[in-house]
Motif scaffolding. Sequence first.
Motif, short mmCIF file in Angstrom:
data_model
loop_
_atom_site.label_atom_id
_atom_site.label_comp_id
_atom_site.label_asym_id
_atom_site.label_seq_id
_atom_site.Cartn_x
_atom_site.Cartn_y
_atom_site.Cartn_z
N ARG A 198 0.83 -1.21 0.00
CA ARG A 198 0.00 0.00 0.00
C ARG A 198 0.86 1.26 0.00
O ARG A 198 0.54 2.26 -0.66
CB ARG A 198 -0.91 0.01 1.22
CG ARG A 198 -2.06 -1.01 1.16
CD ARG A 198 -2.75 -1.12 2.50
NE ARG A 198 -3.19 0.18 3.00
CZ ARG A 198 -3.48 0.42 4.28
NH1 ARG A 198 -3.34 -0.55 5.18
NH2 ARG A 198 -3.88 1.61 4.65
N TYR A 199 1.99 1.22 0.72
CA TYR A 199 2.87 2.40 0.74
C TYR A 199 3.47 2.63 -0.63
O TYR A 199 3.55 3.78 -1.09
CB TYR A 199 3.97 2.23 1.77
CG TYR A 199 4.85 3.46 1.86
CD1 TYR A 199 4.45 4.57 2.60
CD2 TYR A 199 6.06 3.54 1.16
CE1 TYR A 199 5.23 5.72 2.65
CE2 TYR A 199 6.84 4.69 1.21
CZ TYR A 199 6.42 5.76 1.96
OH TYR A 199 7.18 6.90 2.00
N TRP A 233 3.27 5.99 -3.00
CA TRP A 233 4.42 6.66 -3.63
C TRP A 233 4.18 6.83 -5.13
O TRP A 233 4.51 7.88 -5.69
CB TRP A 233 5.69 5.84 -3.39
CG TRP A 233 6.91 6.48 -3.98
CD1 TRP A 233 7.68 7.43 -3.40
CD2 TRP A 233 7.47 6.23 -5.28
NE1 TRP A 233 8.70 7.80 -4.26
CE2 TRP A 233 8.60 7.07 -5.41
CE3 TRP A 233 7.14 5.37 -6.33
CZ2 TRP A 233 9.40 7.09 -6.55
CZ3 TRP A 233 7.93 5.39 -7.47
CH2 TRP A 233 9.05 6.23 -7.58
N MET A 234 3.59 5.82 -5.77
CA MET A 234 3.30 5.92 -7.21
C MET A 234 2.32 7.06 -7.50
O MET A 234 2.39 7.70 -8.55
CB MET A 234 2.72 4.60 -7.71
CG MET A 234 3.71 3.43 -7.70
SD MET A 234 4.96 3.56 -9.00
CE MET A 234 3.97 3.16 -10.45
N SER A 268 2.79 10.09 -0.74
CA SER A 268 3.59 9.70 0.42
C SER A 268 4.64 10.76 0.71
O SER A 268 4.63 11.84 0.10
CB SER A 268 4.27 8.35 0.16
OG SER A 268 5.16 8.44 -0.94
N ASN A 269 5.54 10.46 1.61
CA ASN A 269 6.60 11.40 2.00
C ASN A 269 7.44 11.81 0.79
O ASN A 269 8.15 10.99 0.21
CB ASN A 269 7.49 10.72 3.06
CG ASN A 269 8.74 11.53 3.37
OD1 ASN A 269 8.80 12.72 3.13
ND2 ASN A 269 9.74 10.84 3.92
N PRO A 270 7.41 13.09 0.37
CA PRO A 270 8.17 13.50 -0.81
C PRO A 270 9.68 13.54 -0.57
O PRO A 270 10.45 13.58 -1.53
CB PRO A 270 7.62 14.90 -1.11
CG PRO A 270 7.13 15.40 0.22
CD PRO A 270 6.62 14.19 0.94
N TYR A 314 14.71 2.17 -2.78
CA TYR A 314 15.64 3.27 -3.07
C TYR A 314 15.08 4.12 -4.20
O TYR A 314 14.80 3.62 -5.28
CB TYR A 314 17.01 2.72 -3.45
CG TYR A 314 18.01 3.78 -3.82
CD1 TYR A 314 18.61 4.55 -2.83
CD2 TYR A 314 18.33 4.04 -5.14
CE1 TYR A 314 19.52 5.55 -3.16
CE2 TYR A 314 19.24 5.03 -5.48
CZ TYR A 314 19.83 5.78 -4.48
OH TYR A 314 20.71 6.77 -4.80
N VAL A 315 14.90 5.41 -3.92
CA VAL A 315 14.38 6.35 -4.91
C VAL A 315 15.55 7.00 -5.63
O VAL A 315 16.44 7.58 -5.00
CB VAL A 315 13.50 7.44 -4.24
CG1 VAL A 315 12.96 8.39 -5.28
CG2 VAL A 315 12.37 6.78 -3.45
#
Length: 343
Positions: free
Chosen positions: A224-225, A229-230, A234-236, A313-314
Amino acid sequence: MPILEQMDFMEKIALSIYSKRARMYVRLLKMKCNHIDLRLEDNRVEMKVFFDNSEELKVDMDTNRYKVDLRYGNDHFFWWPGTLSPIDYVLSIMDVTHCKSIKKLTFSRVSDYDPKYDALIPLLTKLPKIDELIVEHTTSWSFSPESPLLKVLRIIFPVTSAVTISDQVRIPKYLREIFQGNFDAVSLRLPWNVKGFSLNDWEFTNAKTLKLAGPAVEIEDLNRYFKLWMKKKSNPRLENLVVQTHGNITKDLLLKGLNAVQVPIRTDRSLEVLGSIKQYHSDEEITFEFDITRADGRRATISISNHGLVCFYVWPFRQNQSSFMRRFASFSSFYNSCIEHFK
């Protein structure tokens, strides 16, 4: 000044503590340290000053003003400080060694029955910057709303970049204040017999790096998280997420609805993630890696390890090139190919 220059290191430190005027002169010697660590336990303050030459100055102070110990190599000084408090020694040594921050501030052991923090408050309120706050051997009560520890930690949260909490925090909701804090890195560990963090606890964390060990997260919540993000909900600020999951990881459940693409495991892609993994198991290794890409072109890698650890990892964001730049790049490539052909 010529006399000060002839003194050995311990004499200079001892003199700097003697008075503000003496400290002003010792400071002109420009002694520089690498970093400073502080460790707080019951009524003791332990200070370690690290230098580039691998030497280390150790300072043990008693908040009850019984004795102060200084150790540097084979040299050892101690005295009874009289009316001075530990804050006078810590700030004085930071000043003459030109140290602007504390690398690690550790609360070693927290007493449930008789916590004593009053003597430490003057010290904590004057620390300029703390790179990492570490709290060890805690209990659930340590972070409850009535906890004296939490009241003390709130003093230093505004000047702390990273927070690390060891196990024994059995009520995850007590840590929501840390999740929502403005920290660069948060690392939390839960006991194995605790259910773990729900998505409501950590989905809106502000940390750039978040590590949850325990096992701490359900696979469904992790999926779900990733979907949040998609959707850019979520947290930018998040750059790296490392979580320990419950049980074996089912790839279909973890990656459901993400259009994930499996990619070859490469050390250059996984270098930062592997660095985080090694703190949990010596034989930890990545078994699968998948890339997901959202509509704005931001890409992230999901790594799955053989011990139920998931790393997210972003990748750094790259703006789309303008049409002019794309045409210029195409023309440049064509021009260069022609030049190579004629050569």
